[in-house]
Design an enzyme around this catalytic site. Sequence first.
Site, PDB file in Angstrom:
ATOM      1  N   GLY A  59       0.840  -1.200   0.000  1.00  0.00           N
ATOM      2  CA  GLY A  59       0.000   0.000   0.000  1.00  0.00           C
ATOM      3  C   GLY A  59       0.868   1.239   0.000  1.00  0.00           C
ATOM      4  O   GLY A  59       1.826   1.345  -0.760  1.00  0.00           O
ATOM      5  N   LYS A  60       0.578   2.149   0.912  1.00  0.00           N
ATOM      6  CA  LYS A  60       1.294   3.437   0.907  1.00  0.00           C
ATOM      7  C   LYS A  60       2.697   3.363   1.500  1.00  0.00           C
ATOM      8  O   LYS A  60       3.429   4.351   1.478  1.00  0.00           O
ATOM      9  CB  LYS A  60       0.461   4.471   1.656  1.00  0.00           C
ATOM     10  CG  LYS A  60      -0.818   4.821   0.912  1.00  0.00           C
ATOM     11  CD  LYS A  60      -1.572   5.922   1.611  1.00  0.00           C
ATOM     12  CE  LYS A  60      -2.836   6.284   0.822  1.00  0.00           C
ATOM     13  NZ  LYS A  60      -3.753   7.096   1.626  1.00  0.00           N
ATOM     14  N   ASP A 146      11.138  -3.584   9.667  1.00  0.00           N
ATOM     15  CA  ASP A 146      10.080  -2.651   9.268  1.00  0.00           C
ATOM     16  C   ASP A 146      10.653  -1.718   8.205  1.00  0.00           C
ATOM     17  O   ASP A 146      11.830  -1.342   8.277  1.00  0.00           O
ATOM     18  CB  ASP A 146       9.653  -1.780  10.462  1.00  0.00           C
ATOM     19  CG  ASP A 146       8.513  -2.394  11.254  1.00  0.00           C
ATOM     20  OD1 ASP A 146       8.297  -3.605  11.142  1.00  0.00           O
ATOM     21  OD2 ASP A 146       7.858  -1.635  11.998  1.00  0.00           O
ATOM     22  N   GLU A 239       4.645  -9.587  16.833  1.00  0.00           N
ATOM     23  CA  GLU A 239       5.570  -9.225  17.915  1.00  0.00           C
ATOM     24  C   GLU A 239       5.270 -10.038  19.190  1.00  0.00           C
ATOM     25  O   GLU A 239       6.178 -10.416  19.921  1.00  0.00           O
ATOM     26  CB  GLU A 239       5.445  -7.724  18.197  1.00  0.00           C
ATOM     27  CG  GLU A 239       6.536  -7.162  19.075  1.00  0.00           C
ATOM     28  CD  GLU A 239       6.542  -5.635  19.043  1.00  0.00           C
ATOM     29  OE1 GLU A 239       7.318  -5.066  18.260  1.00  0.00           O
ATOM     30  OE2 GLU A 239       5.763  -5.028  19.794  1.00  0.00           O
TER      31      GLU A 239
END
Length: 291
Positions: A59-60, A146, A239
């Site tokens: 996505g973004k 990430d 996590e």
Amino acid sequence: MEKGLKYDKPSVMKGRTDVNSITNWNAPLVWEGTFDPVVIDSIYKKMDPRIAVIVFAVGKYTRFLKAFIETGEKYFMVDFRVTYYIFTDHEDEVPKVQLAAGRKITILTVPSATRWQDVVLGRMKWATIAIDQQIRSEADYVFMMDIDSTFRYRFGAESLSRLSAVLHRGYYKTPDRANFPYERRPQSQAYIPIDEGDYYYTAAVWGGYLEDMYTLVKYCYEQSKIDEKNNIEAAWQEESHLNKYLLYNKPTKVLSAEYLWCDYDRITEDVKVIRISQIAKNYAEVRPNWN
Ligand SMILES: CC(=O)N[C@H]1[C@@H](OP(=O)(O)OP(=O)(O)OC[C@H]2O[C@@H](n3ccc(=O)[nH]c3=O)[C@H](O)[C@@H]2O)O[C@H](CO)[C@H](O)[C@@H]1O
Ligand SMILES: [Mn+2]
């Protein structure tokens, strides 16, 4: 390591005294000042490992790719062989970045998502499949990271081990384990009793030998599938599963919060350098859904 290498003599008496640099299972706890980069690089250069970095930009989140790769080229495993495996639903948005010799980008296509939770958990599924089908024959070490991150300072071979996990910057000084944000509902596979736990690790950076990482990534995937069947999602998705695994299968290296800080938290006395910083982002704008 190579003969004739020049470096400062290590001391038995001198070292970091403001922080603990060893866990109670005798694994190194890595801080700036606990290793000599010249010695470390020389040791690992001999093996010349192939290092895979698995990142998702769905996505973004493709907007974070450029800074991640550009700063990675400056600070991440410089002079080592690195492949960035970029999992995305927008191949055309992967920027062209000039990479140093021995380094490359491999793009893998994954579906788009309507819930960010499906992306973060989906990482475990797609990484399991990709390691099985491709990465296993191309890498010795694997890092999961990430994408909303920039490298700011050396992130080097001192981070390598069989299984290395990073202390979450928000909880590394938490005195009472009951205050860790572990999953506390026994119905979830990620459940950890209130009186157990060592540290709280972040899922935004972790790495290790390919096979050890494969076992752990697959574990998170399978545990989350069981949770899904039972209509429960762990408090902090993968996590939570990662923290459960690492409690009962101790990491062989623990990396200090230097390895993942963020742009918006004040820097503490003991953090002498910031190796990766998470970019301040507008969650409502970049995520496909809000809660
Ligand atoms: C510092 C820290 O502990 N970070 C954790 C926290 O991160 P964050 O709140 O930083 O989560 P996040 O929004 O960065 O999502 C994690 C990662 O998933 C990918 N992504 C996510 C959504 C999306 O629409 N598209 C996309 O590509 C992307 O690589 C992103 O960096 O919580 C997440 C899920 O609970 C993960 O456990 C993160 O590792
Ligand atoms: Mn993040």
